[in-house]
Design an enzyme around this catalytic site. Structure first.
Site, PDB file in Angstrom:
ATOM      1  N   CYS A  86       0.969  -1.427  -0.105  1.00 25.82           N
ATOM      2  CA  CYS A  86       0.017   0.070   0.100  1.00 25.82           C
ATOM      3  C   CYS A  86       0.996   1.309  -0.014  1.00 25.82           C
ATOM      4  CB  CYS A  86      -0.969  -0.067   1.125  1.00 25.82           C
ATOM      5  SG  CYS A  86      -2.422   0.923   0.936  1.00 25.82           S
ATOM      6  N   HIS A 191      -3.513  -5.313  -0.485  1.00 23.21           N
ATOM      7  CA  HIS A 191      -3.197  -5.827   0.801  1.00 23.21           C
ATOM      8  C   HIS A 191      -3.409  -7.138   0.647  1.00 23.21           C
ATOM      9  CE1 HIS A 191      -3.160  -2.265   3.248  1.00 23.21           C
ATOM     10  NE2 HIS A 191      -4.242  -1.651   2.520  1.00 23.21           N
ATOM     11  N   GLU A 193      -2.540  -9.367   2.787  1.00 30.87           N
ATOM     12  CA  GLU A 193      -2.798  -9.779   3.995  1.00 30.87           C
ATOM     13  C   GLU A 193      -4.530  -9.968   4.139  1.00 30.87           C
ATOM     14  OE1 GLU A 193      -2.729  -5.355   5.013  1.00 30.87           O
ATOM     15  OE2 GLU A 193      -1.817  -6.815   3.670  1.00 30.87           O
TER      16      GLU A 193
END
Length: 211
Positions: A86, A191, A193
């Site tokens: 990001c 992202h 994750e």
């Protein structure tokens, strides 16, 4: 092997730590450490730089921790694998143009500019799932194909000067940079994750990547 996720007050890192540790355990590739200690970064085998919020704020917070950016840059110059996520990816650019001009790391030539979708019905920030368009093959994207979805939360993106640095993009009323890479560095605007199985695959690939 130790992977350091850099903590510089850029947001809650629990989700990233959990996902990276899950893949490190699954692949048996060492441990994940969250740290703001420059010496820990110097001793690490690979480095992850996340980031949430405005470019200038993240750049300032990183610079406020004595010696931290210098340690990260040393690792990159040494050839250690590095991932920016990001705003961590945006700071790899030459400069960010969010609320003025702010110098980036200049590792990937290009500017971080505001999204400007042609469809006025598309909201900014861009939040949600989008289908990847793979532009350039890369080991960290091994097994990830065009059409797979990843999760975004952002209002700006990096426009690389060199087409060869663009790994993946998405369409959100305009082409948006999803990932860039050069040599031993890679960055994702999305992202991983938060991107479920596709994100975990990418994290696992990064943990095994030997550029």
């Amino acid at each position: 092997m130790t992977t350091v996720i850099v903590d510089y007050n850029s947001g809650n890192l629990r989700s990233a730590e959990k996902s990276f540790q899950r893949m490190a355990d699954e692949l048996e590739v060492g441990k994940i450490v969250v740290s703001d200690d420059p010496e820990m970064v110097r001793r690490a085998d690979r480095v992850v730089l996340p980031g949430v919020g405005a470019f200038a704020d993240c750049r300032r917070e990183l610079g406020a921790i004595d010696g931290l950016f210098g340690a990260i840059e040393e690792k990159v110059k040494s050839g250690a694998p590095f991932m920016g996520i990001c705003v961590g990816m945006q700071m790899m650019a030459t400069q960010g143009l969010e609320h003025g001009q702010h110098a980036g790391f200049d590792w990937i030539k290009g500017d971080v500019v505001k999204l400007a979708p042609t469809d006025q019905g598309l909201k900014i920030p861009h939040m949600g799932w989008n289908a990847l368009e793979i532009q350039t093959a890369h080991p960290v994207f091994d097994g990830i194909e065009t059409g797979q979805h990843v999760y975004f939360v952002h209002s700006y993106h990096l426009q690389p000067e060199r087409g060869a640095d663009l790994i993946a993009s998405v369409d959100y009323g305009q082409p948006i940079t999803a990932a860039v890479a050069r040599d031993n560095i890679i960055g994702t605007q999305f992202h991983p994750e938060k991107s479920q199985s596709t994100g975990l695959r990418l994290i696992g690939n990064f943990l095994r990547w030997n550029p």
